[in-house]
Scaffold this motif. Structure first.
Motif, PDB file in Angstrom:
ATOM      1  N   ALA A  22     -16.714  -2.755   3.169  1.00 13.43           N
ATOM      2  CA  ALA A  22     -16.203  -4.095   2.901  1.00 13.43           C
ATOM      3  C   ALA A  22     -15.292  -4.384   1.696  1.00 13.43           C
ATOM      4  O   ALA A  22     -15.129  -5.451   1.061  1.00 13.43           O
ATOM      5  CB  ALA A  22     -17.474  -4.925   2.404  1.00 13.43           C
ATOM      6  N   LEU A  23     -14.407  -3.292   1.558  1.00  9.36           N
ATOM      7  CA  LEU A  23     -13.100  -3.278   0.633  1.00  9.36           C
ATOM      8  C   LEU A  23     -13.505  -3.132  -0.626  1.00  9.36           C
ATOM      9  O   LEU A  23     -12.775  -2.883  -1.539  1.00  9.36           O
ATOM     10  CB  LEU A  23     -12.336  -4.513   0.887  1.00  9.36           C
ATOM     11  N   HIS A  24     -14.942  -2.881  -1.033  1.00  9.09           N
ATOM     12  CA  HIS A  24     -15.130  -2.861  -2.389  1.00  9.09           C
ATOM     13  C   HIS A  24     -15.313  -1.452  -2.804  1.00  9.09           C
ATOM     14  O   HIS A  24     -16.359  -0.889  -2.315  1.00  9.09           O
ATOM     15  CB  HIS A  24     -16.512  -3.635  -2.662  1.00  9.09           C
ATOM     16  N   ILE A  25     -14.126  -1.014  -3.506  1.00  8.50           N
ATOM     17  CA  ILE A  25     -14.031   0.440  -3.652  1.00  8.50           C
ATOM     18  C   ILE A  25     -15.175   0.753  -5.040  1.00  8.50           C
ATOM     19  O   ILE A  25     -15.165   0.165  -6.011  1.00  8.50           O
ATOM     20  CB  ILE A  25     -12.643   0.764  -4.203  1.00  8.50           C
ATOM     21  N   PRO A  26     -15.949   1.856  -4.813  1.00 18.27           N
ATOM     22  CA  PRO A  26     -16.883   2.103  -6.063  1.00 18.27           C
ATOM     23  C   PRO A  26     -15.967   3.105  -6.821  1.00 18.27           C
ATOM     24  O   PRO A  26     -14.874   3.535  -6.653  1.00 18.27           O
ATOM     25  CB  PRO A  26     -18.090   2.883  -5.296  1.00 18.27           C
ATOM     26  N   ASP A  27     -16.464   3.022  -8.094  1.00 13.81           N
ATOM     27  CA  ASP A  27     -15.890   4.067  -9.191  1.00 13.81           C
ATOM     28  C   ASP A  27     -15.953   5.311  -8.621  1.00 13.81           C
ATOM     29  O   ASP A  27     -16.954   5.833  -7.994  1.00 13.81           O
ATOM     30  CB  ASP A  27     -16.782   3.786 -10.685  1.00 13.81           C
ATOM     31  N   GLY A  28     -15.070   6.186  -9.034  1.00 12.53           N
ATOM     32  CA  GLY A  28     -15.113   7.745  -8.610  1.00 12.53           C
ATOM     33  C   GLY A  28     -14.499   7.953  -7.303  1.00 12.53           C
ATOM     34  O   GLY A  28     -14.122   9.121  -6.958  1.00 12.53           O
ATOM     35  N   PHE A  29     -13.902   6.903  -6.636  1.00 14.93           N
ATOM     36  CA  PHE A  29     -13.287   7.118  -5.409  1.00 14.93           C
ATOM     37  C   PHE A  29     -11.644   7.045  -5.458  1.00 14.93           C
ATOM     38  O   PHE A  29     -11.084   7.418  -4.650  1.00 14.93           O
ATOM     39  CB  PHE A  29     -13.746   6.121  -4.365  1.00 14.93           C
ATOM     40  N   LEU A  30     -11.215   6.489  -6.447  1.00 19.26           N
ATOM     41  CA  LEU A  30      -9.951   6.434  -6.747  1.00 19.26           C
ATOM     42  C   LEU A  30      -9.700   7.236  -7.992  1.00 19.26           C
ATOM     43  O   LEU A  30     -10.391   7.350  -8.895  1.00 19.26           O
ATOM     44  CB  LEU A  30      -9.112   5.358  -6.829  1.00 19.26           C
ATOM     45  N   ASN A  31      -8.346   8.167  -7.903  1.00 17.81           N
ATOM     46  CA  ASN A  31      -7.996   9.127  -8.781  1.00 17.81           C
ATOM     47  C   ASN A  31      -7.491   7.922 -10.262  1.00 17.81           C
ATOM     48  O   ASN A  31      -7.137   6.923 -10.132  1.00 17.81           O
ATOM     49  CB  ASN A  31      -7.221  10.282  -8.624  1.00 17.81           C
TER      50      ASN A  31
END
Length: 244
Positions: A22-31
């Motif tokens: 749902a476009l809500h990116i969790p922590d740890g998924f982007l550097n």
């Protein structure tokens, strides 16, 4: 020619797609670099939005931002089923921008995404800048820019364009999320883009239907609200929306 595919890569991509539906990116998924860049862009746009909103909205219009934020927040709590066992919900950026104008809509969406992350852990805190950018700012930019092109047109045309703009805003948010995940090395581009766009093409249909229904009600009962929102954005938003 046979190409070996690592089972760990497949597992990694599957976990990503299950957690970012749902476009809500969790922590740890982007550097960290991508997260910082997203925060910088979001902070800059927020600063401009605050300054422009102060100069454009009167005291009687400010409560409308609260009403719209409450509506979008409540509407996002309602999920509708999508193919493959996933579900989606309203984003609301296009509707907010069409009704309030682009800059107030950005503030509304930033507050909604922020509250969801802080109270419900719906999206991470480190990556909140990216989530606000993807779900709030891009959707408002595209939604308002395309709708603004129909200024003065017949109601049916405006509603049709609003639906298209709402659908495209969801697709733009999904594409931006996919690119951020790819640039972070979280998922391969060939996996995350088709999967995200495929799911959100269906979610976008729900977004379009809700946006058109809400806008039709507003145009029938309080058309002055939409006219006021239209007056707060210049023709430059049309070019910006089309460019994005």
């Amino acid at each position: 020619m046979l190409v070996a595919v690592s089972p760990f890569a497949v597992l990694r991509d599957s976990v990503v797609l299950l957690n970012v539906t749902a476009l809500h990116i969790p922590d740890g998924f982007l550097n960290l670099p991508i997260s910082i860049l997203a925060w910088l862009a979001t902070a800059a746009l927020l600063a401009v939005a605050i300054r422009r909103t102060r100069g454009e909205l009167g005291e009687r219009q400010v409560p409308l931002m609260g009403v719209m934020a409450a509506f979008i927040f409540a509407a996002q709590m309602i999920n509708f089923p999508v193919a493959g066992g996933t579900s989606g919900h309203l984003l609301g950026g296009a509707l907010a921008a069409i009704t309030l104008g682009p800059w107030p809509a950005m503030l509304v969406m930033a507050s909604v995404v922020g509250v969801q992350a802080l109270l419900f852990q719906d999206g991470g805190l480190v990556v909140m800048g990216a989530n606000i950018l993807n779900m709030g700012f891009l959707t408002a930019l595209i939604g308002y820019g395309l709708y603004r092109a129909t200024a003065g047109g017949p109601r049916r045309l405006r509603l049709a364009v609003a639906g298209i703009a709402a659908w495209l805003s969801v697709m733009a948010g999904a594409l931006a999320t996919s690119l951020q995940l790819w640039l972070s090395g979280t998922s391969s581009l060939g996996v995350v883009v088709p999967a995200m766009l495929g799911v959100h093409a269906l979610i976008g249909i729900g977004e379009a239907l809700i946006t058109v229904a809400a806008l039709a009600f507003i145009l029938r009962t309080r058309p002055d609200l939409v006219e006021a929102g239209r007056a707060r954005g210049g023709r430059g938003w049309v070019a910006a929306g089309l460019a994005v």
